[in-house]
Design a protein around this motif. Structure first.
Motif, mmCIF file in Angstrom:
data_model
loop_
_atom_site.group_PDB
_atom_site.id
_atom_site.type_symbol
_atom_site.label_atom_id
_atom_site.label_comp_id
_atom_site.label_asym_id
_atom_site.label_seq_id
_atom_site.Cartn_x
_atom_site.Cartn_y
_atom_site.Cartn_z
ATOM 1 N N GLN A 52 4.521 8.092 -2.467
ATOM 2 C CA GLN A 52 3.539 7.181 -1.877
ATOM 3 C C GLN A 52 4.181 5.888 -1.363
ATOM 4 N N GLU B 209 -13.395 5.018 -8.441
ATOM 5 C CA GLU B 209 -12.356 4.562 -7.518
ATOM 6 C C GLU B 209 -12.633 3.152 -7.016
ATOM 7 N N THR C 245 -10.139 -0.018 -7.646
ATOM 8 C CA THR C 245 -9.673 -0.824 -6.520
ATOM 9 C C THR C 245 -9.908 -2.312 -6.765
ATOM 10 N N ASP D 277 -4.921 -1.147 -2.834
ATOM 11 C CA ASP D 277 -5.896 -0.064 -3.006
ATOM 12 C C ASP D 277 -5.169 1.285 -2.974
ATOM 13 N N TYR E 158 -6.377 4.158 -2.918
ATOM 14 C CA TYR E 158 -7.158 5.201 -2.246
ATOM 15 C C TYR E 158 -7.236 5.016 -0.729
ATOM 16 N N ARG E 159 -6.655 3.945 -0.232
ATOM 17 C CA ARG E 159 -6.686 3.740 1.225
ATOM 18 C C ARG E 159 -5.673 4.690 1.872
ATOM 19 N N ASP E 160 -5.967 5.054 3.097
ATOM 20 C CA ASP E 160 -5.029 5.897 3.843
ATOM 21 C C ASP E 160 -3.848 5.052 4.275
ATOM 22 N N ASN E 161 -2.651 5.568 4.069
ATOM 23 C CA ASN E 161 -1.449 4.832 4.475
ATOM 24 C C ASN E 161 -1.118 5.111 5.920
#
Length: 168
Positions: free
Chosen positions: A115, A149, A153, A163, A165-168
């Motif tokens: 990640q 979630e 956060t 966060d 759970y955010r899209d990278n």
């Protein structure tokens, strides 16, 4: 919050698990208004040990990042409902123990690398995640996952952790 940590894998010393876990636990306790004497235990192990635990308790013969064993089932009956964590210890007012967590170094380190986040941030996230499980939060149903979630956060944000759970 009071934490009893058993370091089974010495690699956990380098990221400073004891400090990270205490900081994460205090943030959860402060955010949710838990009593200061709330207690939990953490087993800091490797993939081999957590795979045995995952097989024994969940029937999944593979390592995982974190496992939680709540002392009492505090989950809400309805999907998306708030768990009954305020009742933690209500039946046993002399005890504030909420449960046990196991966290695996190998999986945590691998996930952090994949990640592209620090080991400290990922470990902090997994400890927050595990504690929320002890308090009755879950992510098996969609509305429960949204609640859990979102809470993770907010708590992580207060600790300066992005966060997860955010899209990278």
């Amino acid at each position: 919050m009071q934490i009893d940590i058993l370091i089974d894998d010495p690699r956990w010393q380098e990221p400073g698990l004891e400090h990270l876990a205490q900081r994460a636990a205090d943030a959860v306790g402060d955010h949710l208004g838990l009593p200061a004497d709330t207690e939990l235990s953490i087993l800091a192990c490797d993939d081999a040990r957590i795979a045995v635990l995952n097989t024994e308790f969940r029937g999944k013969a593979a390592p995982t990042n974190v496992l939680s064993w709540p002392e009492t089932d505090l989950s809400a009956e309805e999907e998306g409902g708030t768990p009954h964590f305020s009742n933690a210890g209500a039946e046993r007012p002399d005890e504030a123990f909420i449960g046990d967590i196991a966290i695996a170094y190998d999986t945590c380190a691998r996930e952090a690398a994949e990640q592209r986040i620090s080991m400290a941030d990922h470990t902090t996230h997994l400890v927050v995640h595990g504690i929320l499980h002890l308090l009755g939060y879950d992510h098996e149903r969609d509305r429960d996952a949204t609640l859990m979630e979102g809470l993770e956060t907010v708590i992580l944000g207060k600790l300066g952790v992005a966060d997860p759970y955010r899209d990278n």
